[in-house]
Design an enzyme around this catalytic site. Structure first.
Site, short mmCIF file in Angstrom:
data_model
loop_
_atom_site.label_atom_id
_atom_site.label_comp_id
_atom_site.label_asym_id
_atom_site.label_seq_id
_atom_site.Cartn_x
_atom_site.Cartn_y
_atom_site.Cartn_z
N LYS A 1 0.84 -1.25 0.11
CA LYS A 1 0.03 -0.18 0.09
C LYS A 1 0.98 1.16 -0.02
CE LYS A 1 -3.92 1.77 2.74
NZ LYS A 1 -4.81 1.76 4.09
N SER B 1 -9.37 2.02 3.33
CA SER B 1 -8.62 2.80 2.59
C SER B 1 -7.52 2.06 1.93
CB SER B 1 -7.81 3.80 3.40
OG SER B 1 -6.79 3.10 4.48
N SER C 1 -9.83 -0.69 7.44
CA SER C 1 -9.37 -0.51 6.06
C SER C 1 -9.06 -1.76 5.33
CB SER C 1 -8.55 0.62 6.21
OG SER C 1 -8.98 1.79 6.38
#
Length: 474
Positions: free
Chosen positions: A87, A162, A186
């Site tokens: 990420k 996210s 997330s």
């Protein structure tokens, strides 16, 4: 090192265990596999927009080095030659960390964050980084820095967030291993909306830098097996995480105890979060179907009354608003103006909060922790929806599209961040329109392996899964 692709699955579809076995047997090369993953990404990316710093040549260099190690019979680690992604907010040395926002200065990171360091040490091929929304403060792929990420099951929908790009990448076949982060859902929300598996571990199980209350890194994969394999690497110690747990040599390879793992377990069934949006009928039906499968396998499933309250959810929301308001207020005006307007409005709504209001809001984190631990203590595991609704329109920042009610969908996920309990999301069905539905499986604090084992047992008994989505025709 070659293979007859006419008699084997597509290389980008293979899980980590199958790849490692093929590397040992020299029936596949990490270079062939990485090339296949790159082709898959190139097919999907014009529509999906899940990647950032997608650098095929660097990935192939890593794959060639891995191939040389395997040819010598000297693999570097547990993941040598297996493609993966990280990420955006997981720092990689020499690369900027934009946090999904055009407001962040692009300064190269001095060092790899712990999850990045562990993957590299284990020999994984880092194919790309993945997208996220501004500052990770949305459950969508909406970002002022990255192009809008979409859901491969339905490109009109978002992947969640996210860990937006990671969820989409796993579902689309961008290799088997992906790392995301989670402070309120997330990891699990995009996993649920993209039909994949993810484990939010006990707080501190996977070292992360910087640490923060409730914040965890975790694996995002298509299978429980691949997440278990990642845990063996990601959970290795790193002194930079001042909230990390003492290292334990957990037998992650014992994740598969079969369906017998469920026999005699007492499982709580939570169908009402006690706050936020109501559970949609299709979601409820899928969770009830999962509960019935657990019972058929010998578990005792009992209803669990809601333990969260709207005051708890609102308090955490208001505290996070003030934190973000202070962070954004410290930026030069020109930078602050680049933040997504939805997030600016959400954060700036805290400007009028006084000291007692913020203090009382902060106490809701602890009250949530107490309530979650007490409610779950009567059960071995708790199952619930991952979210009350399926994936929503890609262009929306949140299901409500209202910054003053932006967290109404995290009532099932956020308590387990605050209670530090491990919680996973695994696909348990589909809506009438074909969108995945996530089942959350939560365990007692530190029982990460148990959650993996229950997840694997459910993986064995759940209804037939649909084929993974394919890239749109060009």
């Amino acid at each position: 090192m070659s293979t007859d692709t006419s008699t084997t699955p597509a290389l980008h579809e293979l899980g980590a265990h199958a790849l490692l076995q093929a590397y040992r047997e020299r029936s596949l090369s990490p270079v062939e596999v990485t090339e296949a993953v790159i082709r898959q990404i190139e097919c999907w990316e014009p529509a999906l927009c899940a990647t950032w710093l997608f650098r095929p040549e660097q990935a192939l260099d890593q794959a060639r080095a891995s191939e040389a190690r395997w040819l010598k019979g000297q693999p570097q680690g547990l993941l040598d030659g297996v493609p993966g992604t990280l990420k955006d907010n997981i720092a990689t040395a020499g690369d900027p960390t934009p946090l999904g926002s055009a407001a962040v200065s692009l300064v190269p990171a001095a060092a790899d964050a712990p999850p990045a360091a562990r993957l590299k040490e284990a020999g994984a091929v880092i194919v790309s980084k993945t997208t996220m929304p501004d500052y990770g403060m949305l459950s969508s792929g909406l970002s002022t820095f990255h192009p809008l990420s979409r859901n491969p099951w339905d490109l009109s929908k978002g992947p969640g967030g996210s860990s937006a790009g990671a969820g989409a990448a796993a579902a689309a076949g961008y290799g088997p291993l992906h790392v995301g982060t989670d402070i309120g859902g997330s990891l699990r929300l995009p996993a649920g909306w993209c039909g994949i598996y993810s484990l939010k571990p006990s707080l501190g199980r996977i070292p992360i830098d910087p640490p923060f209350t409730g914040r965890a890194a975790g694996p995002m994969t298509r299978t429980v097996a691949d997440s278990a394999l990642m845990m063996a690497t990601l959970s290795l110690p790193d002194a930079r995480d001042t909230m990390s747990l003492p290292y334990q040599d957990i037998a992650w390879d014992q994740f598969d105890q079969g369906v017998d793992k469920l026999r005699g377990l007492r499982i709580g069934l939570l169908l009402d979060a006690g706050c936020g949006l109501p559970v949609e009928p299709e979601i409820r039906a899928a969770i009830e179907r999962a509960a019935a499968l657990f019972e058929q396998a010998g578990a005792r499933v009992e209803p669990l009354a809601p333990f969260m309250t709207q005051a708890m959810l609102d308090g955490m929301d208001h505290y996070w608003r003030m934190r973000s308001h202070l962070d954004l207020s410290a930026l030069p005006a020109a930078q602050a103006d680049r933040v997504l307007p939805y997030i600016r409005q959400w954060a700036d709504s805290a400007a009028g909060f006084d000291g007692p209001h913020v203090f009382n809001a902060s106490q809701q984190f602890h009250l949530t922790r107490l309530a979650a631990v007490k409610a779950c203590s009567a059960f071995d595991y708790v199952i619930s929806p991952t979210s009350p609704m399926p994936a929503f329109a890609a262009e929306l920042p949140s299901p409500t599209n209202d910054p003053l009610h932006g967290l109404e969908h995290i009532g099932f996920t956020v308590p387990f961040n605050m209670s530090e309990q491990p919680a996973a999301s695994i696909n348990c069905g589909y809506t009438q329109s074909g969108l995945p539905i996530g089942l959350q499986i939560a365990g007692a604090r530190f029982d990460d392996l148990g959650v993996l084992q229950v997840s694997r047992a459910f993986e064995l008994i759940r209804d037939a899964q649909r084929p993974w989505p394919q890239p749109p025709e060009t």
